[in-house]
Scaffold this motif. Structure first.
Motif, PDB file in Angstrom:
ATOM      1  N   ILE A 132       0.814  -1.225   0.000  1.00 14.37           N
ATOM      2  CA  ILE A 132       0.000   0.000   0.000  1.00 14.37           C
ATOM      3  C   ILE A 132       0.845   1.271   0.000  1.00 14.37           C
ATOM      4  CG2 ILE A 132      -1.853  -1.202   1.214  1.00 14.37           C
ATOM      5  CD1 ILE A 132      -1.048   0.294   3.768  1.00 14.37           C
TER       6      ILE A 132
ATOM      7  N   LEU B 201      -8.707   2.590   2.459  1.00 17.01           N
ATOM      8  CA  LEU B 201      -8.610   1.136   2.511  1.00 17.01           C
ATOM      9  C   LEU B 201      -9.399   0.576   3.688  1.00 17.01           C
ATOM     10  CD1 LEU B 201      -4.769   0.779   1.896  1.00 17.01           C
ATOM     11  CD2 LEU B 201      -6.583   0.238   0.256  1.00 17.01           C
TER      12      LEU B 201
ATOM     13  N   TYR C  16      -5.480  -8.180   0.758  1.00 23.84           N
ATOM     14  CA  TYR C  16      -4.774  -7.204  -0.080  1.00 23.84           C
ATOM     15  C   TYR C  16      -3.319  -7.618  -0.260  1.00 23.84           C
ATOM     16  CZ  TYR C  16      -3.852  -2.587  -2.084  1.00 23.84           C
ATOM     17  OH  TYR C  16      -3.533  -1.565  -2.941  1.00 23.84           O
TER      18      TYR C  16
ATOM     19  N   LEU D  55       0.103   4.078  -2.593  1.00 29.09           N
ATOM     20  CA  LEU D  55      -1.238   4.636  -2.703  1.00 29.09           C
ATOM     21  C   LEU D  55      -1.284   6.073  -2.190  1.00 29.09           C
ATOM     22  CD1 LEU D  55      -3.376   1.584  -1.492  1.00 29.09           C
ATOM     23  CD2 LEU D  55      -2.741   2.232  -3.833  1.00 29.09           C
ATOM     24  N   ASP D  56      -2.176   6.860  -2.764  1.00 33.68           N
ATOM     25  CA  ASP D  56      -2.283   8.268  -2.379  1.00 33.68           C
ATOM     26  C   ASP D  56      -3.026   8.469  -1.070  1.00 33.68           C
ATOM     27  OD1 ASP D  56      -0.906   9.143  -4.647  1.00 33.68           O
ATOM     28  OD2 ASP D  56      -2.745   9.227  -5.845  1.00 33.68           O
TER      29      ASP D  56
END
Length: 340
Positions: A313, A322, A330, A316-317
């Motif tokens: 992760i 999540l 994941y 990710l921005d």
């Protein structure tokens, strides 16, 4: 006791400024909220005086003729606006009390969405958060690194089995701790946040945090660095309809102290107690508690899986979008994509 805010709005008078006279040592200003407990008041007094809560006697904090117990809310006491609290107590040498001597709190509870939203939105809790940001002193061990996300870690039952006994504390360390931190450090600044207080003031609590991290080799490891450590004094007391009064860890304190580095989008917290996330539920991941180290250390691989998740992760921005409770799914998906 003087209140602040518009008295026509019940939420706006919850923040209180209390004058505490310590016999022979002057008067101190202590800021609390009406739904803080007497125990929280004592901890705040301890910050200013170094008199441990268990050594404090608050002469006029009473219910009738009976001294108020630590679990009682300040709002339940008949304290007049002009009351000056008188405290008696003696400073003793700092004593490091191991958490093994303190009552164990292992029960956790699931707060409903309605309860959680109410706690997050209540103005009194927002006031407490603002006060913590203003009062809490965040001591940086190493400077934050621009562009890195933030990983906040609990200690007890997350990194360390604090209830079992061993000749060497490293026997109680969660397996793969150093490998986990080495991997995480590539993408995340690491903050240690422990709720340990051991019936004393924050200075002793932080001392315990430092000692444990040194014993485990976390503060001197060559492959990663800890950015900061936080203790119980950064927490706030909240109240829910279903579970009453409890403490939690509001990440807003960290975000308020380091707004140029950390925010709700780039922060994730691991803790074995779900209730600690109540002010920021989208940023919390409930880790499996590490107990009975002598039995479980040969099979526990939680940190290995979580290290993979953090890597998965890291690009990710917005981490708050999540569902961290599905982290294993994941992580597995990420591994399959890497192999293909």
């Amino acid at each position: 006791m003087a209140s602040q805010g518009d008295t026509s709005n019940p939420e706006s008078v919850e923040e209180l400024t209390m004058m505490v006279k310590w016999s022979g040592n002057g008067t101190f200003v202590v800021r609390v909220c009406a739904d803080d407990t007497v125990g929280e008041l004592k901890r705040r007094i301890c910050e200013l005086t170094n008199v441990l809560p268990k050594r404090q006697k608050l002469l006029n904090v009473r219910v009738g003729a009976t001294p108020a117990v630590d679990s009682m809310l300040l709002s339940q006491l008949n304290i007049k606006l002009t009351t000056k609290i008188v405290m008696m107590g003696t400073v003793e040498d700092e004593i490091l009390v191991e958490p093994v001597d303190a009552p164990e709190v292992v029960d956790d509870f699931e707060l409903g969405q309605e309860d959680t939203v109410d706690i997050m939105d209540r103005e009194v809790n927002k006031q407490k958060l603002r006060r913590r940001i203003e009062q809490f002193k965040l001591n940086l061990i190493n400077p934050p690194r621009p562009g890195k996300k933030c990983l906040v870690l609990d200690i007890d039952y997350t990194l360390f089995d604090h209830r079992s006994t061993a000749e060497n504390p490293r026997e109680l360390m969660r397996p793969y701790l150093h490998e986990f931190l080495t991997t995480a450090y590539q993408f995340y600044d690491v903050i240690i946040w422990s709720a340990t207080r051991d019936d004393s003031c924050g200075a002793v609590s932080m001392k315990w945090v430092e000692v444990k991290m040194k014993e485990l080799g976390v503060l001197s490891h060559p492959d990663y660095k800890i950015t900061a450590m936080m203790d119980h004094l950064a927490m706030i007391t909240v109240q829910s309809e279903s579970h009453g009064v409890f403490d939690c860890k509001p990440l807003g304190v960290l975000w308020g102290k380091c707004p140029e580095f950390y925010n709700s989008k780039n922060t994730i917290m691991f803790d074995d107690l779900r209730r600690n996330f109540v002010m920021n539920p989208q940023n919390g991941l409930v880790i499996k508690p590490f107990r009975k180290a002598h039995i479980n250390r040969a099979s526990d691989q939680e940190l290995l899986g979580l290290a993979d998740y953090l890597v998965a992760i890291s690009a990710l921005d917005d981490l708050s979008e999540l569902d961290h409770q599905r982290w294993k799914d994941y992580s597995d998906q990420h591994k399959r994509r890497r192999r293909s």
